[in-house]
Design a protein around this motif. Structure first.
Motif, mmCIF file in Angstrom:
data_model
loop_
_atom_site.group_PDB
_atom_site.id
_atom_site.type_symbol
_atom_site.label_atom_id
_atom_site.label_comp_id
_atom_site.label_asym_id
_atom_site.label_seq_id
_atom_site.Cartn_x
_atom_site.Cartn_y
_atom_site.Cartn_z
ATOM 1 N N VAL A 285 7.303 23.069 41.360
ATOM 2 C CA VAL A 285 7.619 21.748 40.817
ATOM 3 C C VAL A 285 7.386 20.696 41.895
ATOM 4 O O VAL A 285 8.141 20.616 42.875
ATOM 5 N N ASN A 286 6.339 19.916 41.711
ATOM 6 C CA ASN A 286 6.101 18.828 42.650
ATOM 7 C C ASN A 286 7.305 17.894 42.632
ATOM 8 O O ASN A 286 7.837 17.581 41.571
ATOM 9 N N PRO A 287 7.776 17.429 43.800
ATOM 10 C CA PRO A 287 8.979 16.590 43.820
ATOM 11 C C PRO A 287 8.864 15.311 43.006
ATOM 12 O O PRO A 287 9.868 14.793 42.510
ATOM 13 N N THR A 288 7.652 14.788 42.829
ATOM 14 C CA THR A 288 7.498 13.583 42.004
ATOM 15 C C THR A 288 7.713 13.901 40.532
ATOM 16 O O THR A 288 8.191 13.053 39.761
ATOM 17 N N ASP A 289 7.382 15.125 40.125
ATOM 18 C CA ASP A 289 7.674 15.570 38.763
ATOM 19 C C ASP A 289 9.148 15.943 38.620
ATOM 20 O O ASP A 289 9.756 15.737 37.571
ATOM 21 N N SER A 290 9.714 16.490 39.685
ATOM 22 C CA SER A 290 11.099 16.955 39.632
ATOM 23 C C SER A 290 12.060 15.833 39.284
ATOM 24 O O SER A 290 12.912 15.972 38.389
ATOM 25 N N VAL A 291 11.948 14.702 39.967
ATOM 26 C CA VAL A 291 12.872 13.588 39.697
ATOM 27 C C VAL A 291 12.655 13.043 38.292
ATOM 28 O O VAL A 291 13.611 12.624 37.616
ATOM 29 N N ALA A 292 11.406 13.082 37.813
ATOM 30 C CA ALA A 292 11.119 12.587 36.463
ATOM 31 C C ALA A 292 11.750 13.485 35.405
ATOM 32 O O ALA A 292 12.300 13.000 34.407
ATOM 33 N N VAL A 293 11.685 14.795 35.591
ATOM 34 C CA VAL A 293 12.284 15.744 34.643
ATOM 35 C C VAL A 293 13.804 15.585 34.630
ATOM 36 O O VAL A 293 14.439 15.565 33.567
ATOM 37 N N ILE A 294 14.415 15.485 35.825
ATOM 38 C CA ILE A 294 15.874 15.289 35.891
ATOM 39 C C ILE A 294 16.263 14.016 35.144
ATOM 40 O O ILE A 294 17.228 14.001 34.364
ATOM 41 N N ALA A 295 15.500 12.945 35.348
ATOM 42 C CA ALA A 295 15.798 11.683 34.664
ATOM 43 C C ALA A 295 15.662 11.822 33.154
ATOM 44 O O ALA A 295 16.454 11.239 32.391
#
Length: 547
Positions: A285-295
């Motif tokens: 999970v790329n960290p830029t995708d990670s924060v988007a999924v959490i949001a």
């Protein structure tokens, strides 16, 4: 105690002062910087203040705690709150500052950089909101450092020691943080998921940093996972000789274990606990995708956000625009800020921001004023439990990402780090590229007309809360299809320069959503190397780290 003032040029960066340990060991060096912190404390200053102190357990933390206490008492500090044995993750310090209404905190960490006597150490000051000091304070520290008997405290025993009107309280920072975690996440849902899906496997790697005891308390003691669900969870002064940075290069043991043991959910945090990496047997999970999924899942799955709602979302400028798409879908504002968590803190304090992230594996929310590695890991576990609550078959990380890409499209993203580059060469390359951005790049086309440069600049940010202006935050080259190349010089290391090049390309064609990232981005990478002439300036043919 009389102050020893010695002229020095000790300038903290966005993440505090980071140098080699042996620099801090020089006579009066640490003392001078600590005194400068107390000199620069916001009004009313150190007299009668309460200060939180601790660090990631690396070499020199215990000695530095003693120095801080001694100098702090001499400056009139009334009370210190210290993590047991000096151990305190960065997010846990932020939590305790806010919970105890302390006047600030001093963190002893060089984050994800290596530890040991021949490696790195750092000192960072956080203000009363629990977040990193703003530039006005760090500049004051620098100014104080240029003009610039003992107490011995047993920090291994929990309790309070009094010295007249002064006191030192040693606390169990792990238990405080765990209490906060239970208030944020749906632990009952996670436990139910683990019970109903006995095939689910988790592996948390503490990288021999500060979060090991936190991970044990949550994953083993609370959630009841098997003992082999954690690894490298004893903090070591030299991090076991490893680089405690949670990425695919330095967290190589976790990556190997996840693949060889077919782990469903692998995670790591860094030396001081404010970064994270999420990986599975079949997906990173790329960290830029990670924060988007959490949001995207926050209001559905996580009790804290069910109650508070989503006030706004934000990302650092180099971070991909995936979270922007989530913000648009949910009808909330999104902010693009410079790299540095203090910019998020201003938005949080103003009630405008709930969840945010940086591409450098930092993710967090307004529960504290620092990025928070364990928080992000548990957030993902909460989301996995939520999507599986009615599913007899395990829905894994790759499935979650595929669903997200089908909904929003995919922002392919990668970062190339060229570490310990000759500083003069790096600065020449950067200076010449900046000149190009303002004279000649716009309108240039590559690969026929597939990539045409629409704009090029040096990112500048005006804070919407205090209206401060931050200039020279990174060179942006933006193409007419929205693809981006961003180039920055980083000051987080302790020697040489680090050149970071970021690549981003949006794709929404269904058949192109699950491609290999490097394959998808290769045309953009080739263009960047052509424009920057990086090899010509630096001699570097390959990056040190690819994210």
């Amino acid at each position: 105690m009389s102050r020893k003032r010695k002229k020095a040029r000790i300038k903290p960066g966005t993440s505090g002062l980071r140098k080699k340990v042996r620099v801090f060991l020089k006579p009066n060096y640490t003392e001078n910087f600590v005194q400068a912190i107390f000199d620069a404390m916001p009004a009313p200053g150190p007299k009668d203040s309460v200060v939180v102190v601790g660090g990631d357990g690396r070499y020199y933390v215990k000695e530095a705690v003693q120095i801080i206490i001694k100098i702090g008492f001499a400056n009139g500090v009334k009370k210190f709150i210290v993590g047991q044995n000096g151990i305190f993750s960065t997010p846990a310090v932020s939590n305790v500052i806010r919970k105890s209404k302390a006047d600030g905190g001093i963190l002893l960490t060089a984050s994800h950089n290596p530890g040991g006597i021949d490696n790195d150490f750092g000192i960072k000051y956080n203000i009363s909101n629990g977040g990193p000091a703003p530039e006005s304070v760090t500049n004051a520290i620098f100014a104080a450092s240029k003009s610039l008997s003992q107490y011995k405290i047993d920090i291994s025993k929990i309790g309070t020691v009094n010295f007249g009107d002064h006191s030192v309280e040693v606390i169990d920072s792990i238990e405080d943080y765990f209490t906060m975690t239970k208030e944020i996440f749906d632990m009952d849902l996670i436990k139910s998921f683990i019970k109903s899906h006995p095939e689910f496997t988790l592996l948390f790697d503490g990288l021999n940093g500060v979060t090991g005891p936190y991970g044990k308390r949550i994953f083993i003691d609370e959630l009841g996972l098997p003992a082999n669900s954690i690894d490298q969870c004893v903090p070591l002064e030299d991090f076991g000789g490893e680089h405690p940075d949670p990425n695919l290069t330095y967290a190589h043991k976790l990556v190997s274990n996840v693949h060889s043991k077919q782990i469903d959910f692998g995670a790591a945090s860094d030396g001081d606990g404010d970064r994270n990496m999420i990986i599975s047997k079949d997906w990173f999970v790329n960290p830029t995708d990670s924060v988007a999924v959490i949001a995207d899942y926050a209001k559905l799955a996580i009790p804290y956000f069910k109650k508070s709602g989503i006030k706004g979302l934000a990302r650092s400028m180099p971070t991909s625009a995936a979270i922007d798409r989530v913000a648009h879908q949910h009808g909330v504002s999104v902010y693009e800020v410079p790299t540095g968590w203090k910019f998020f803190g201003n938005l949080m304090d103003a009630g405008k921001l709930s969840i945010c992230g940086e591409e450098s594996f930092g993710t967090g929310s307004d529960h504290i004023r620092e990025k928070d590695g364990i928080w992000a890991v548990v957030a993902w576990l909460n989301i996995i439990a939520y999507v599986n609550k009615d599913s007899p078959k395990l829905i894994g990380i790759k499935d979650i990402m595929n669903t997200f890409f089908e909904k929003y499209g995919r922002n392919y993203f990668s970062r190339y780090d060229y570490e310990e580059v000759d500083s003069d060469a790096a600065n020449r390359m950067y200076s010449d590229l900046k000149a190009l951005c303002y004279g000649g790049l716009v309108g240039q086309s590559f690969l026929g007309d597939k990539f045409v440069i629409a704009s090029a600049d040096d990112f500048e940010y005006t804070d919407p809360i205090d209206h401060s202006v931050s200039k020279n935050q990174g060179l942006r080259i933006v193409f007419d299809d929205g693809s981006r190349i961003v180039v920055r010089l980083s000051g987080t290391g302790s020697s040489g320069a680090t050149i970071r090049i970021y690549y981003e390309m949006y794709e929404n064609r269904p058949e192109h959503l699950m491609m290999d990232t490097q394959t998808a981005l290769k045309p953009l990478i080739d263009i960047a190397l052509q424009i920057t002439k990086l090899e010509e300036y630096t001699g570097r043919k390959e990056p040190t780290v690819i994210t």
